[in-house]
Design a protein around this motif. Structure first.
Motif, PDB file in Angstrom:
ATOM      1  N   CYS A 126       5.867 -19.674   5.558  1.00 47.82           N
ATOM      2  CA  CYS A 126       6.622 -18.536   5.011  1.00 47.82           C
ATOM      3  C   CYS A 126       6.778 -17.430   6.042  1.00 47.82           C
ATOM      4  O   CYS A 126       7.857 -16.859   6.191  1.00 47.82           O
ATOM      5  N   ILE A 127       5.711 -17.126   6.751  1.00 44.77           N
ATOM      6  CA  ILE A 127       5.778 -16.085   7.766  1.00 44.77           C
ATOM      7  C   ILE A 127       6.681 -16.526   8.918  1.00 44.77           C
ATOM      8  O   ILE A 127       7.531 -15.765   9.396  1.00 44.77           O
ATOM      9  N   ALA A 128       6.525 -17.783   9.354  1.00 43.96           N
ATOM     10  CA  ALA A 128       7.305 -18.279  10.494  1.00 43.96           C
ATOM     11  C   ALA A 128       8.798 -18.347  10.201  1.00 43.96           C
ATOM     12  O   ALA A 128       9.617 -18.074  11.071  1.00 43.96           O
ATOM     13  N   PHE A 129       9.154 -18.695   8.977  1.00 39.44           N
ATOM     14  CA  PHE A 129      10.566 -18.877   8.645  1.00 39.44           C
ATOM     15  C   PHE A 129      11.187 -17.669   7.956  1.00 39.44           C
ATOM     16  O   PHE A 129      12.302 -17.726   7.446  1.00 39.44           O
ATOM     17  N   GLY A 130      10.451 -16.544   7.910  1.00 39.44           N
ATOM     18  CA  GLY A 130      11.027 -15.308   7.417  1.00 39.44           C
ATOM     19  C   GLY A 130      11.084 -15.148   5.915  1.00 39.44           C
ATOM     20  O   GLY A 130      11.839 -14.318   5.409  1.00 39.44           O
ATOM     21  N   ALA A 131      10.276 -15.904   5.174  1.00 39.05           N
ATOM     22  CA  ALA A 131      10.287 -15.772   3.716  1.00 39.05           C
ATOM     23  C   ALA A 131       9.535 -14.530   3.255  1.00 39.05           C
ATOM     24  O   ALA A 131       9.723 -14.086   2.130  1.00 39.05           O
ATOM     25  N   GLY A 132       8.670 -13.984   4.105  1.00 38.62           N
ATOM     26  CA  GLY A 132       8.019 -12.724   3.792  1.00 38.62           C
ATOM     27  C   GLY A 132       6.593 -12.849   3.316  1.00 38.62           C
ATOM     28  O   GLY A 132       6.113 -13.915   2.942  1.00 38.62           O
ATOM     29  N   PHE A 133       5.923 -11.710   3.336  1.00 34.81           N
ATOM     30  CA  PHE A 133       4.510 -11.626   3.001  1.00 34.81           C
ATOM     31  C   PHE A 133       4.236 -11.926   1.539  1.00 34.81           C
ATOM     32  O   PHE A 133       3.265 -12.602   1.205  1.00 34.81           O
ATOM     33  N   THR A 134       5.073 -11.446   0.651  1.00 30.21           N
ATOM     34  CA  THR A 134       4.825 -11.607  -0.784  1.00 30.21           C
ATOM     35  C   THR A 134       4.858 -13.071  -1.197  1.00 30.21           C
ATOM     36  O   THR A 134       3.951 -13.548  -1.892  1.00 30.21           O
ATOM     37  N   LEU A 135       5.869 -13.793  -0.769  1.00 27.69           N
ATOM     38  CA  LEU A 135       5.940 -15.222  -1.091  1.00 27.69           C
ATOM     39  C   LEU A 135       4.791 -15.979  -0.433  1.00 27.69           C
ATOM     40  O   LEU A 135       4.195 -16.871  -1.047  1.00 27.69           O
ATOM     41  N   ALA A 136       4.453 -15.628   0.808  1.00 27.06           N
ATOM     42  CA  ALA A 136       3.352 -16.275   1.506  1.00 27.06           C
ATOM     43  C   ALA A 136       2.037 -16.061   0.760  1.00 27.06           C
ATOM     44  O   ALA A 136       1.249 -16.992   0.577  1.00 27.06           O
ATOM     45  N   THR A 137       1.808 -14.843   0.286  1.00 23.62           N
ATOM     46  CA  THR A 137       0.596 -14.532  -0.452  1.00 23.62           C
ATOM     47  C   THR A 137       0.573 -15.245  -1.791  1.00 23.62           C
ATOM     48  O   THR A 137      -0.475 -15.708  -2.243  1.00 23.62           O
TER      49      THR A 137
END
Length: 159
Positions: free
Chosen positions: A96-107
């Motif tokens: 998610c972080i690498a592909f720009g999906a953002g912190f919220t989705l990653a968390t």
């Protein structure tokens, strides 16, 4: 009178971990001592590395003590399914972080997968909890601390 307990050396895993912790403490200490950033108000940016260094030294010495005393307890067999869920959550976070999906989705992904790895079965509820926590953490960092975490399309709505 004979002693029936055989003489044994140090517990190898505890010894290795103890030595590795002391080595990491040395690296942290060296790195902190090489920082050139100073502070005008007392506690500077090197304070926490020194605190971490002291903690690592204490953990390393404790492992060495245990290595020569009783040894570490024998670990239980690993739950491969739980490990796969947790590793999957970490991979999802990195992706998610690498592909720009953002912190919220990653968390959200990390929280839900970790909860599942610990045996919780309510994946949708855990994803909702992770989403709320992730968004709240992002907003605290962005609005109160003015520090930006990786932003995706959702986070850009709040910036």
């Amino acid at each position: 009178m004979t002693n029936d307990t055989p003489a044994r050396g140090a517990d190898r895993p505890a010894l290795v971990v103890g030595l590795l912790l002391l080595a990491v403490a040395g690296v942290v200490y060296y790195d902190a001592s090489q920082q050139t950033i100073t502070s005008n108000y007392g506690v500077g940016p090197t304070a926490m590395p020194y605190v971490a260094c002291v903690g690592l030294v204490l953990l390393g010495l404790a492992h060495l003590f245990v290595a020569f005393r009783d040894g570490l307890p024998k670990p239980e067999a690993a739950d491969r399914g739980a490990l796969l869920w947790i590793v999957g959550g970490l991979v999802g976070l990195i992706a998610c972080i690498a592909f720009g999906a953002g912190f919220t989705l990653a968390t959200t992904i990390l929280f839900a997968c970790t909860a599942r790895g610990f045996g919780r079965r309510a994946l949708a509820v855990d994803a909702a909890i992770g989403f709320v926590l992730g968004l709240a953490i992002f907003l605290v960092f962005a609005k109160l601390l003015t520090l930006l975490l990786p932003a995706g399309p959702l986070e850009r709505l709040f910036l």
